[in-house]
Write an enzyme that holds these catalytic residues in place. Structure first.
Site, PDB file in Angstrom:
ATOM      1  N   SER A  75       0.814  -1.216   0.000  1.00  0.00           N
ATOM      2  CA  SER A  75       0.000   0.000   0.000  1.00  0.00           C
ATOM      3  C   SER A  75       0.847   1.265   0.000  1.00  0.00           C
ATOM      4  O   SER A  75       1.961   1.289   0.544  1.00  0.00           O
ATOM      5  CB  SER A  75      -0.923   0.020   1.218  1.00  0.00           C
ATOM      6  OG  SER A  75      -1.842  -1.043   1.181  1.00  0.00           O
ATOM      7  N   SER A  95       2.962  -3.610   8.311  1.00  0.00           N
ATOM      8  CA  SER A  95       3.058  -4.297   9.603  1.00  0.00           C
ATOM      9  C   SER A  95       4.420  -4.977   9.742  1.00  0.00           C
ATOM     10  O   SER A  95       4.907  -5.587   8.800  1.00  0.00           O
ATOM     11  CB  SER A  95       1.964  -5.357   9.733  1.00  0.00           C
ATOM     12  OG  SER A  95       0.686  -4.781   9.599  1.00  0.00           O
ATOM     13  N   GLU A  99      -2.325 -14.679   1.992  1.00  0.00           N
ATOM     14  CA  GLU A  99      -2.608 -13.804   3.139  1.00  0.00           C
ATOM     15  C   GLU A  99      -4.070 -13.910   3.556  1.00  0.00           C
ATOM     16  O   GLU A  99      -4.393 -13.982   4.754  1.00  0.00           O
ATOM     17  CB  GLU A  99      -2.258 -12.357   2.780  1.00  0.00           C
ATOM     18  CG  GLU A  99      -2.458 -11.388   3.938  1.00  0.00           C
ATOM     19  CD  GLU A  99      -2.165  -9.949   3.555  1.00  0.00           C
ATOM     20  OE1 GLU A  99      -2.167  -9.095   4.469  1.00  0.00           O
ATOM     21  OE2 GLU A  99      -1.956  -9.663   2.357  1.00  0.00           O
TER      22      GLU A  99
END
Length: 434
Positions: A134, A166, A249
């Site tokens: 992103s 993350s 994911e």
């Protein structure tokens, strides 16, 4: 019970009986192999790096991976047999062929040299990954990303910014999607890399979150370098590799819905809280802990509470079954749109679980701090729940995927589908310096 055959048995029935007997023999053979290996190698209370190394090298850490790449080459249906035997002796199955997103993607799209270089270190935990997808101007429309990678001989020079990453501060590498061709439509000009993060051109900055933690990060890339040997897939074919990684994911995040709140936050990018370590009340495993919490606050006999817990338990069970269906549907190197159902369901389950625990605790659910770990967990979970609606693709994106690829509904119009990305109106790519 194994089916039997006799005179006059139709050929189809005979074939089915033979297949059933073969499957049962495979199950028992694998069960015996796992049990024998565990008897020789597992000690109660064992663990640590040496155990992990033996486990990975034995192939039982990822039983469905190919034998040549630290697996046993088993059919995916036999995973449960391996897990059952590990659980029987008190050992935790690693199940890396389900949970190790990075190694699974490299096995699907990497060269043999890449597999030799990266799969074992990832399996051992010597390498850690993060997802550099992103950007400030490319979230749900990920194909609009503007981080660029320009080729310089046998290397690529990367410039741009990623956000909501993350685990970036703990990672050694990142799955990077970057634009390598600006003169083709946006989906066709992307390339996928395994980027080393320990280099001067990578600046990782934590983002302070409403939960009080800083699990997410901004990552600024300024003339960062990645070797072409770290490229997964062909140049400008990164979107296809990305779909595989996203599929893994979503499978992981969907499967986490039936697990603990701690597992769900880890899959979705949230942090471990004090209440994770102190409170057994909100682990939310199969609905059982909701029942204990209801008993604790004196609402176990309330019909509305009982109905809410039963509904949540039903959602978790159905999603667990869907997860099995999605994993069966996804072959090596491919992603299943069914994973989007599990991922979307996981988001609903987490939010519903927060609603249930908030209703059970009432006003105390807004408390924070060490004096009431249960309330602190519920309070923080109510904020962290929104991670699950965004990470791995927003709920809205999952609905689009389900509608188009599962239900067969018409695709949403894309005005820039066949337009060279250089000519597409795009969000301003900004860089913030401190």
């Amino acid at each position: 019970m194994t089916a039997t055959t006799g005179p006059g048995t139709p050929p189809e029935a005979s074939k089915e009986a033979s297949e059933e007997a073969s499957e049962e023999a495979s199950v028992e053979r694998v069960r015996a192999q796992v049990a024998a290996w565990l008897a020789e190698n597992w000690q109660p209370g064992g663990g640590g790096p040496r155990w992990r190394e033996r486990l990975v090298d034995s192939g039982w850490a990822a039983p469905t991976w190919p034998v040549e790449w630290f697996g046993r080459g088993l059919h995916r249906d036999l995973r449960r047999v391996v897990a059952e035997e590990f659980t029987r002796v008190g050992a935790k199955p690693a199940a890396l062929d389900v949970t190790q997103l990075f190694a699974n993607t490299i096995l699907a799209h990497g060269t043999d040299e890449q597999k030799r270089s990266f799969v074992r270190p990832l399996a051992l935990g010597e390498q850690q990954g993060c997802l550099l997808y992103s950007e400030p101007g490319a979230g749900s429309d990920l194909a609009a990303l503007q981080t660029r990678a320009d080729r310089d001989g046998d290397t690529w020079v990367v410039n741009g910014q990623k956000v909501w990453t993350s685990g970036a501060r703990e990672a050694t590498h990142g799955f990077l999607v970057a634009r390598t061709d600006w003169d083709v439509p946006k989906h066709r000009g992307l390339t996928f890399f395994w980027l080393p993060l320990d280099q001067p051109g990578v600046d990782i900055r934590p983002i302070h979150q409403v939960t009080g933690g800083s699990e997410f990060n901004e990552v600024f890339l300024t003339d960062a370098v990645v070797a072409d040997t770290h490229r997964l897939g062909d140049v400008n074919d990164g979107w296809r590799v990305l779909q595989t990684a996203l599929g893994f994911e979503r499978l992981i995040m969907g499967a986490a819905a039936g697990g603990s709140s701690r597992q769900r936050r880890r899959a979705g990018g949230g942090e471990t809280t004090l209440a994770d370590r102190q409170s057994p009340w909100t682990r939310q495993i199969g609905g059982a802990d909701y029942v204990e919490l209801a008993k604790k606050v004196g609402k176990a006999d309330d019909p509305v509470t009982r109905q809410e817990i039963a509904r949540l338990y039903t959602l978790e069970k159905v999603n667990a079954w869907n997860g099995l269906r999605a994993r069966a549907d996804a072959g090596r190197g491919a992603s299943s749109p069914l994973a989007s159902i599990g991922k979307l369901a996981m988001s609903r389950i987490v939010h519903t679980g927060v609603d249930v625990t908030t209703n059970l605790l009432g006003a105390s659910s807004v408390l924070d701090g060490d004096t009431d770990p249960v309330a602190a967990e519920v309070n923080r979970s109510s904020f962290a729940a929104f991670v699950t609606s965004i990470g791995g693709g927003t709920d809205q994106i999952q609905r689009n995927i389900i509608g188009e690829r599962v239900l067969g509904l018409p695709r949403e119009p894309e005005v820039d589908k066949n337009v060279p990305f250089r000519e597409v109106r795009k969000a301003q790519a900004t860089r913030r310096f401190s």
